[in-house]
Design a protein around this motif. Structure first.
Motif, mmCIF file in Angstrom:
data_model
loop_
_atom_site.group_PDB
_atom_site.id
_atom_site.type_symbol
_atom_site.label_atom_id
_atom_site.label_comp_id
_atom_site.label_asym_id
_atom_site.label_seq_id
_atom_site.Cartn_x
_atom_site.Cartn_y
_atom_site.Cartn_z
ATOM 1 N N LEU A 227 43.303 -35.266 -5.399
ATOM 2 C CA LEU A 227 42.818 -34.962 -6.741
ATOM 3 C C LEU A 227 41.386 -34.441 -6.677
ATOM 4 N N PHE A 228 41.102 -33.416 -7.473
ATOM 5 C CA PHE A 228 39.756 -32.838 -7.572
ATOM 6 C C PHE A 228 39.207 -32.434 -6.210
ATOM 7 N N ALA A 229 40.008 -31.701 -5.433
ATOM 8 C CA ALA A 229 39.538 -31.233 -4.121
ATOM 9 C C ALA A 229 38.365 -30.277 -4.289
ATOM 10 N N THR A 230 38.376 -29.490 -5.351
ATOM 11 C CA THR A 230 37.267 -28.572 -5.612
ATOM 12 C C THR A 230 36.815 -28.738 -7.059
ATOM 13 N N LEU A 231 35.513 -28.650 -7.276
ATOM 14 C CA LEU A 231 34.952 -28.792 -8.624
ATOM 15 C C LEU A 231 34.216 -27.547 -9.091
ATOM 16 N N ASP A 232 33.708 -26.755 -8.161
ATOM 17 C CA ASP A 232 32.863 -25.624 -8.527
ATOM 18 C C ASP A 232 33.691 -24.358 -8.684
ATOM 19 N N THR A 233 33.390 -23.596 -9.719
ATOM 20 C CA THR A 233 34.109 -22.354 -9.975
ATOM 21 C C THR A 233 33.804 -21.321 -8.893
ATOM 22 N N THR A 234 34.862 -20.703 -8.371
ATOM 23 C CA THR A 234 34.731 -19.635 -7.382
ATOM 24 C C THR A 234 35.360 -18.377 -7.949
ATOM 25 N N THR A 235 34.656 -17.247 -7.880
ATOM 26 C CA THR A 235 35.151 -15.984 -8.423
ATOM 27 C C THR A 235 35.207 -14.933 -7.320
ATOM 28 N N ARG A 236 36.331 -14.238 -7.241
ATOM 29 C CA ARG A 236 36.518 -13.157 -6.274
ATOM 30 C C ARG A 236 37.175 -11.970 -6.972
ATOM 31 N N GLN A 237 37.073 -10.811 -6.346
ATOM 32 C CA GLN A 237 37.739 -9.622 -6.855
ATOM 33 C C GLN A 237 39.175 -9.579 -6.337
ATOM 34 N N LEU A 238 40.117 -9.312 -7.234
ATOM 35 C CA LEU A 238 41.538 -9.212 -6.898
ATOM 36 C C LEU A 238 42.000 -7.791 -7.191
ATOM 37 N N TYR A 239 42.490 -7.110 -6.157
ATOM 38 C CA TYR A 239 42.985 -5.746 -6.349
ATOM 39 C C TYR A 239 44.455 -5.799 -6.734
ATOM 40 N N LEU A 240 44.799 -5.109 -7.826
ATOM 41 C CA LEU A 240 46.166 -5.052 -8.316
ATOM 42 C C LEU A 240 46.632 -3.609 -8.324
ATOM 43 N N ALA A 241 47.663 -3.302 -7.537
ATOM 44 C CA ALA A 241 48.236 -1.955 -7.527
ATOM 45 C C ALA A 241 48.997 -1.722 -8.826
ATOM 46 N N ASP A 242 48.929 -0.522 -9.328
ATOM 47 C CA ASP A 242 49.632 -0.159 -10.553
ATOM 48 C C ASP A 242 51.105 0.029 -10.228
ATOM 49 N N ALA A 243 51.952 -0.825 -10.779
ATOM 50 C CA ALA A 243 53.380 -0.760 -10.464
ATOM 51 C C ALA A 243 54.017 0.526 -10.957
ATOM 52 N N GLU A 244 53.406 1.191 -11.967
ATOM 53 C CA GLU A 244 53.989 2.402 -12.526
ATOM 54 C C GLU A 244 53.463 3.662 -11.847
ATOM 55 N N SER A 245 52.524 3.488 -10.935
ATOM 56 C CA SER A 245 51.922 4.651 -10.280
ATOM 57 C C SER A 245 52.574 4.882 -8.921
ATOM 58 N N THR A 246 52.819 6.145 -8.584
ATOM 59 C CA THR A 246 53.391 6.488 -7.279
ATOM 60 C C THR A 246 52.312 6.797 -6.266
ATOM 61 N N SER A 247 51.064 6.821 -6.706
ATOM 62 C CA SER A 247 49.977 7.177 -5.805
ATOM 63 C C SER A 247 49.312 5.949 -5.185
ATOM 64 N N GLY A 248 49.781 4.771 -5.585
ATOM 65 C CA GLY A 248 49.165 3.548 -5.057
ATOM 66 C C GLY A 248 47.882 3.194 -5.776
ATOM 67 N N ALA A 249 47.619 3.882 -6.908
ATOM 68 C CA ALA A 249 46.396 3.602 -7.658
ATOM 69 C C ALA A 249 46.492 2.214 -8.290
ATOM 70 N N GLY A 250 45.366 1.653 -8.609
ATOM 71 C CA GLY A 250 45.315 0.343 -9.238
ATOM 72 C C GLY A 250 43.910 0.045 -9.680
ATOM 73 N N ARG A 251 43.613 -1.231 -9.880
ATOM 74 C CA ARG A 251 42.271 -1.607 -10.288
ATOM 75 C C ARG A 251 41.987 -3.019 -9.811
ATOM 76 N N SER A 252 40.702 -3.352 -9.784
ATOM 77 C CA SER A 252 40.277 -4.690 -9.394
ATOM 78 C C SER A 252 39.971 -5.509 -10.639
ATOM 79 N N VAL A 253 40.295 -6.792 -10.581
ATOM 80 C CA VAL A 253 39.989 -7.716 -11.663
ATOM 81 C C VAL A 253 39.242 -8.897 -11.059
ATOM 82 N N SER A 254 38.561 -9.656 -11.903
ATOM 83 C CA SER A 254 37.872 -10.863 -11.449
ATOM 84 C C SER A 254 38.807 -12.053 -11.592
#
Length: 399
Positions: free
Chosen positions: A233-260
């Motif tokens: 229980l409660f192994a971590t308490l502090d907020t950690t933020t990283r960038q997550l890259y998400l490929a656009d499923a509707e794009s054929t070019s592999g384009a996408g965007r990063s989210v936090s």
């Protein structure tokens, strides 16, 4: 009285766990969660006592008869502490200690102790310190009972022990004020960082869920991070933020965007209000998110109650209106006959159908499907924002 003995070869801090069934639906008759909390804090349960009452006894919470039974049990097993699953008033705590001649603590203090052990960041330590000071400030009579033996006299500043208690109360009040001021500075820094993300047009996703649901493990699987994980229980308490890259499923070019993507502190039943208030800056990540990933331990038989508890805390912190995706985690821990028939479906959450996916953060099973679902959610919400009516004078979207 329901009594079950624990393993007799516990090496340190033998503790008796006590739970009182007051007719509430979430009563844990086996005291399993309290036992996990106790072990997380370094205590060693030697017995569990569960009893029923229509209402708490004003003086001893459990009544004199039960208090006598627990005292005798503690003497028999050599227990050095009594731990209650419910919150005790300062008077009840003091009376129980005098009656049993042993330290008596409750679930609230136990959670505070765990948070104090686990906080790593400057902000986390300040938040725990504030909650601890607020808790101790109501229990000065208990903590400083030895001062009652002091006597005033000529030339003795402060008078009798009662005067010393007032001085201690004032000192704690000053410490609370200083800690609040320091936390306010940290909160302003967080707000500045949040505004910078908003100016960059960042889409913010926060992981929320009951403690030990596997949020940090899933976080690592999604962003290839190395956040601390443990089956506790409660192994971590502090907020950690990283960038997550998400490929656009509707794009054929592999384009996408990063989210936090932010991994936040886990929730728990009866989380002390002082901790909710103290962790407001950290929990604000969830309230300000564009999307919540509500992670559920699917292998825990009590997961329906845990979902309800998480929703309650989300209401308290002002995050109840943030859209959610439900993630049933730890599918690898389920027996073959309990596995879902499909990888995703819809789940009714407070009268609203939300997407639900079945994954395993440990094995990464279902994580690619979760990524695709997140990409769809981001595209959909960006599309909704682009189509929202514009105010011709301010060029801002209207609610």
């Amino acid at each position: 009285m329901d009594l079950s003995s624990e393993s007799p070869d516990r090496p340190t801090a033998p503790t008796i766990l006590v739970g009182v069934d007051l007719g509430l639906p979430h009563f844990d008759a086996e005291l399993e969660e309290l036992g996990l909390l106790a072990q997380t804090a370094g205590l060693q349960p030697v017995a569990r006592v569960a009893c029923k009452r229509k209402a708490p006894d004003a003086a001893l919470f459990i009544g004199k008869g039960k208090a006598d039974e627990i005292k005798a049990l503690a003497e028999e097993l050599g227990a050095t502490e009594i731990l209650f699953d419910q919150a005790l008033s300062p008077a009840q705590q003091r009376n129980l200690e005098r009656h049993m001649d042993l330290p008596v603590n409750d679930r609230t203090l136990l959670i505070l102790e765990i948070f104090g052990q686990r906080a790593r960041s400057h902000e986390g330590k300040l938040q725990v310190e504030l909650a601890r000071l607020q808790y101790v400030s109501t229990r000065l009579v208990r903590r400083w009972s030895h001062l009652e033996r002091q006597t005033g006299g000529a030339g003795v500043r402060g008078g009798p022990g009662e005067k010393q208690i007032e001085l201690d109360r004032r000192m704690i009040g000053d410490a609370i004020k200083r800690t609040r001021e320091r936390l306010e500075k940290v909160k302003k820094q967080r707000n500045t960082q949040r505004r910078q993300r908003e100016r960059r047009g960042a889409f913010n996703i926060s992981l929320v869920g009951y403690t030990n649901a596997g949020k940090s493990t899933l976080f690592n699987a999604l962003v290839k991070a190395r956040a601390y994980t443990a089956d506790q229980l409660f192994a971590t308490l502090d907020t950690t933020t990283r960038q997550l890259y998400l490929a656009d499923a509707e794009s054929t070019s592999g384009a996408g965007r990063s989210v936090s993507l932010s991994d936040t502190v886990g929730f728990i039943r009866d989380l002390p209000h002082g901790l909710i208030d103290a962790f407001q800056a950290t929990l604000q990540e969830a309230a300000d998110a564009d999307l919540l990933l509500h992670v559920v331990d699917a292998a825990n038989p009590n997961h329906p109650e845990q979902i309800v508890e998480v929703q309650r805390v989300l209401h308290e912190i002002g995050a109840a209106q943030v859209p959610q995706v439900l993630v049933f985690n730890k599918m690898d821990a389920l027996a073959p006959g309990q596995q879902p028939r499909q990888a995703s479906d819809l789940f009714e959450l407070e009268g609203i159908a939300v997407p639900r996916l079945f994954v395993s953060g440990r094995t990464s099973a279902g994580v690619p499907e979760l990524r695709r679902q997140l990409a769809q959610e981001v595209n959909q919400r960006n599309g909704d924002a682009a189509q929202a009516p514009q105010n011709p004078e301010t060029h801002e979207t209207t609610a």
